[in-house]
Design an enzyme around this catalytic site. Structure first.
Site, PDB file in Angstrom:
ATOM      1  N   HIS A   1      16.773   2.489 -31.322  1.00  0.00           N
ATOM      2  CA  HIS A   1      16.176   1.353 -32.117  1.00  0.00           C
ATOM      3  C   HIS A   1      16.912  -0.108 -31.460  1.00  0.00           C
ATOM      4  CE1 HIS A   1      14.884   3.959 -35.314  1.00  0.00           C
ATOM      5  NE2 HIS A   1      15.995   4.801 -34.838  1.00  0.00           N
TER       6      HIS A   1
ATOM      7  N   SER B   1      14.763 -21.668 -11.685  1.00  0.00           N
ATOM      8  CA  SER B   1      14.004 -22.285 -12.422  1.00  0.00           C
ATOM      9  C   SER B   1      13.887 -23.684 -11.760  1.00  0.00           C
ATOM     10  CB  SER B   1      14.524 -22.583 -13.771  1.00  0.00           C
ATOM     11  OG  SER B   1      14.118 -23.824 -14.452  1.00  0.00           O
TER      12      SER B   1
ATOM     13  N   LYS C   1      19.823 -21.322 -14.123  1.00  0.00           N
ATOM     14  CA  LYS C   1      18.900 -20.156 -14.185  1.00  0.00           C
ATOM     15  C   LYS C   1      18.782 -19.281 -13.224  1.00  0.00           C
ATOM     16  CE  LYS C   1      16.596 -18.968 -17.392  1.00  0.00           C
ATOM     17  NZ  LYS C   1      15.360 -19.649 -18.143  1.00  0.00           N
TER      18      LYS C   1
ATOM     19  N   GLU D   1      10.096  -8.362 -14.258  1.00  0.00           N
ATOM     20  CA  GLU D   1       9.031  -8.956 -15.115  1.00  0.00           C
ATOM     21  C   GLU D   1       7.696  -8.892 -14.396  1.00  0.00           C
ATOM     22  OE1 GLU D   1       9.930 -13.046 -16.793  1.00  0.00           O
ATOM     23  OE2 GLU D   1      11.896 -12.621 -16.129  1.00  0.00           O
TER      24      GLU D   1
END
Ligand code: ARG
Length: 459
Positions: free
Chosen positions: A155, A276, A282, A289
């Site tokens: 979980h 970024s 970043k 992804e």
């Protein structure tokens, strides 16, 4: 003029040609198409269905065409419709009327079924190799991290301690099954459909087995209607690739989490990260992804082809031309993803101190503390209740199982002794889990040996 124009009194509409043609995407089957035609022509010659000299002329003509295609000197034209007619038309243009004998005892229906199987067989070999490379990197990462303690989650809540090696081997085992799934798929599709003709075979005395042998097939399909009608082999591959991508996607998701400031379990190398355009701080895990995102594409191909096939009466229907783009896209996607994912992992830095810190907070050793009492004679359910109370006390008083005094321990159960500290140490927790499949060093060593043996058996 179209090869099939005899029956027609007018030309097809230009828009029809565009919709009907598959040449724009099936041209990539040229190698298989030519190999299939060569084997077919030789067999026709051997069986006396055409003259031997004609067969030789056809084979030589096809060899020339192959050379030109590979040299980029061949024009694929929309009006030729598909790769099969494109090559046949060119052959006749080059060698004259003899070229017109090639299609004896054959249909584009068994031809395309043959080409597609041959193409997929060779793609599976390549895909399988990419997955094996990834497993090898996982094994290396495991070898370097047998002592790297980290929390394992259920979980997404810290559950029990394990090692990064144990974690990597979990993925290695999933990918190992992906390899064997691809192998099974290849084994089942290893049947030549040539000789099925359009759908009910042929009246010519063809030798299906010799063609199958020449093209490296293990068997021939047993029923001509089935041979030209089914695309289950492509669906099976798409399903195998979907499962593989699901594994890579879960792994990607974890890497994305691990890269976050909240986890900081790993750091990706600059070569496999992106920045970024506005936020200078970043460093984004775009590759992971994209792998997660591209999984949707591969599932889409599987759903697409399942839907195309679901209500088709036997035998061939033009709907089936829709099989290729879906499969090509899925194969291309997985082929593109695997090497980058593998390289990204190989270059990833593991941060053992952060993993350990996360494992030391959150009572990840609570099960072990209960097991300690069980070993001292308490039934597990009672031990579970004692530790539950103990954990509540610790969280309310800013303590951990490592920092609680023995005095306080004893107020919860007289069975607690000084050795409780060893019992709840993360090293003990991991080392005690020496069941086959567990994270203890011996178990992990066995798992690594098994993966190594698997890799060796596939060399
Ligand atoms: N381009 C077709 C396909 O990919 C080849 C088979 C055509 N057969 C036919 N009967 N029209 O499915």
């Amino acid at each position: 003029m179209k090869l099939w124009s005899g029956r027609f009194s007018s030309d097809t509409d230009a828009l029809v040609d565009e919709l009907n043609a598959s040449i724009t995407f099936d041209k990539r089957l040229y190698k298989e198409d030519i190999a299939g035609s060569m084997a077919h022509a030789k067999m026709l010659g051997d069986r006396g269905i055409i003259e031997k000299a004609e067969a030789e002329k056809i084979v030589a003509g096809l060899r020339d065409i192959l050379k030109d295609i590979e040299a980029g000197k061949f024009e694929f034209r929309l009006q030729d419709e598909d790769i099969h007619m494109s090559i046949e038309t060119e052959l006749t243009k080059r060698i004259g009327d003899t070229g017109k004998r090639l299609h004896t005892a054959r249909s584009r229906n068994d031809q395309v079924a043959l080409d597609f199987r041959m193409y997929l067989k060779s793609e599976i070999e390549g895909l399988r190799g990419h997955v094996l490379n990834l497993i090898a990197v996982l094994l290396d990462t495991a070898k370097n991290n047998t002592k790297t303690i980290m929390p394992a989650y259920t979980h997404l809540q810290r559950a029990q301690p394990t090692t990064f090696a144990h974690y990597m081997l979990a993925y290695a085992n999933m990918l190992k099954r992906d390899v064997t799934r691809l192998e099974d798929c290849l084994e089942r599709m290893d049947e030549s459909p040539l000789g099925s003709g359009a759908l009910t075979g042929t009246t010519y005395p063809v030798d299906r087995r010799s063609v199958a042998d020449a093209l490296g097939f293990a068997r021939i399909t047993e029923n001509s209607l089935d041979g030209v009608s089914d695309r289950d082999y492509a669906l099976e591959l798409l399903s195998d690739l979907s499962v593989l991508m699901m594994h890579l996607s879960r792994f990607s998701e974890e890497i994305i989490l691990w890269c976050s400031w909240e986890f900081r379990f790993v750091e990706l190398s600059d070569a496999y990260s992106t920045g970024s355009s506005i936020m200078p701080q970043k460093k984004n895990p775009d590759i992971a992804e994209l792998v997660r995102g591209k999984t949707g594409r591969v599932y889409g191909s599987l759903m697409g082809l399942l839907t195309v096939m679901k209500a088709l009466p036997l035998a061939y229907n033009k709907d089936m031309q829709e099989d290729k783009e879906q499969v090509f896209d899925a194969v291309d996607t997985v082929k593109k993803v695997l090497p980058v994912f593998t390289a990204m992992l190989a270059a990833m830095t593991v941060k053992p101190e952060n993993m350990r810190k996360a494992a030391s907070e959150g009572f990840i050793n609570a099960t072990d503390c209960a097991d300690y009492l069980v070993k001292k004679g308490l039934p597990f359910r009672d031990a579970y209740t004692v530790i539950g109370k103990l954990i509540r006390y610790c969280s309310e008083n800013g303590k951990t199982l490592e920092t609680l005094s023995l005095e306080t321990y004893k107020t919860f159960s007289q069975l607690f002794e000084r050795d409780v500290y060893t019992a709840v140490s993360l090293e003990t927790c991991v080392e005690q889990r020496n069941v086959p499949g567990g994270p203890a060093s011996q178990s992990v060593r066995d798992q690594m040996d098994n993966i190594q043996a698997f890799l060796d058996s596939r060399k």
